[in-house]
Design a protein around this motif. Structure first.
Motif, PDB file in Angstrom:
ATOM      1  N   LEU A   1      -9.496  -3.276   7.988  1.00 12.87           N
ATOM      2  CA  LEU A   1      -9.261  -3.120   6.550  1.00 12.87           C
ATOM      3  C   LEU A   1      -9.992  -1.887   6.018  1.00 12.87           C
ATOM      4  O   LEU A   1      -9.450  -1.142   5.191  1.00 12.87           O
TER       5      LEU A   1
ATOM      6  N   ALA B   1      -8.324   1.467   4.394  1.00 11.28           N
ATOM      7  CA  ALA B   1      -8.720   2.041   3.099  1.00 11.28           C
ATOM      8  C   ALA B   1      -8.967   3.539   3.227  1.00 11.28           C
ATOM      9  O   ALA B   1      -8.503   4.332   2.399  1.00 11.28           O
TER      10      ALA B   1
ATOM     11  N   LEU C   1       0.825  -1.205   0.000  1.00  8.09           N
ATOM     12  CA  LEU C   1       0.000   0.000   0.000  1.00  8.09           C
ATOM     13  C   LEU C   1       0.863   1.261   0.000  1.00  8.09           C
ATOM     14  O   LEU C   1       0.521   2.252  -0.647  1.00  8.09           O
TER      15      LEU C   1
ATOM     16  N   LEU D   1      -6.248  -4.452  -1.281  1.00  8.00           N
ATOM     17  CA  LEU D   1      -7.122  -4.510  -0.114  1.00  8.00           C
ATOM     18  C   LEU D   1      -8.241  -5.532  -0.305  1.00  8.00           C
ATOM     19  O   LEU D   1      -8.575  -6.278   0.620  1.00  8.00           O
TER      20      LEU D   1
END
Length: 206
Positions: free
Chosen positions: A77, A81, A14, A44
């Protein structure tokens, strides 16, 4: 499953995607920026599937998975994000020549949402907390489901309105973030609902 075994590689990927999108925006490489955003979203979603799929396949007589543990993984998660999108908004609209007057506002909104989900995940870590009880988790699952529906409507509007077309305006990077981030959060939300349903059904069947 939890995020812990692959957390380092997830965060590293990421981070690389974030740097790639920043560099692409810095040199106004719109296609490359879109690819970096898509990588973030795909990573993700793949992580969510990898960590949740074992919950869907378990039989009732296997070792039970705590509902709050699975919920906490998916909430983290979603928080990740939102945090990635916040960092991207700030990096692009405060650190490059791309200009859009609402960049920092959406970045701050994403940051606040990331903090809210992070706080909820912290509450879920404590089994005695009111937010970690099955009834409360079920209520939060419904709220996240409504969130997924709203995001889906927003994404349909974003595509149908032609906002993704390349223009001279500086909102092209924001629209890429809306699409990639919205898609990732929507998918994780749907996966969260599926996992919640599977674990709840298994718990009542035992």
């Amino acid at each position: 499953m939890t995020l812990r075994p692959s957390l380092f590689w997830l965060l590293l990927t990421l981070a690389v995607a974030l740097v790639a999108m920043y560099l692409a925006c810095r040199s106004f490489q719109i296609a490359e920026s879109a690819i970096a955003a898509a990588v973030f979203s795909a990573v993700l979603c793949a992580s969510a599937i990898r960590t949740n799929a074992p919950h869907w396949r378990r039989e009732a007589n296997e070792q039970p998975v705590l509902l709050r543990e699975a919920m906490r993984t998916n909430v983290l998660l979603i928080a990740l994000a939102f945090l990635w999108c916040a960092a991207a908004f700030y990096a692009i609209y405060l650190g490059t020549a791309v200009r859009w007057q609402h960049g920092w506002e959406y970045g701050t909104a994403c940051l606040l949402l990331a903090a809210a989900y992070g706080y909820y995940a912290l509450r879920l870590a404590n089994s005695a907390d009111a937010q970690a009880q099955p009834a409360t988790i079920e209520r939060m699952t419904r709220i996240i489901g409504y969130q997924a529906i709203l995001i889906a409507i927003g994404l349909v509007w974003l595509v149908a309105s032609g906002k993704l077309a390349i223009t001279h305006k500086g909102d092209w990077a924001a629209n890429q973030l809306f699409l990639a981030g919205g898609f990732a959060i929507m998918c994780i939300s749907v996966i969260l609902i599926k996992t919640n349903a599977a674990l709840s059904e298994r718990r009542t069947a035992v």
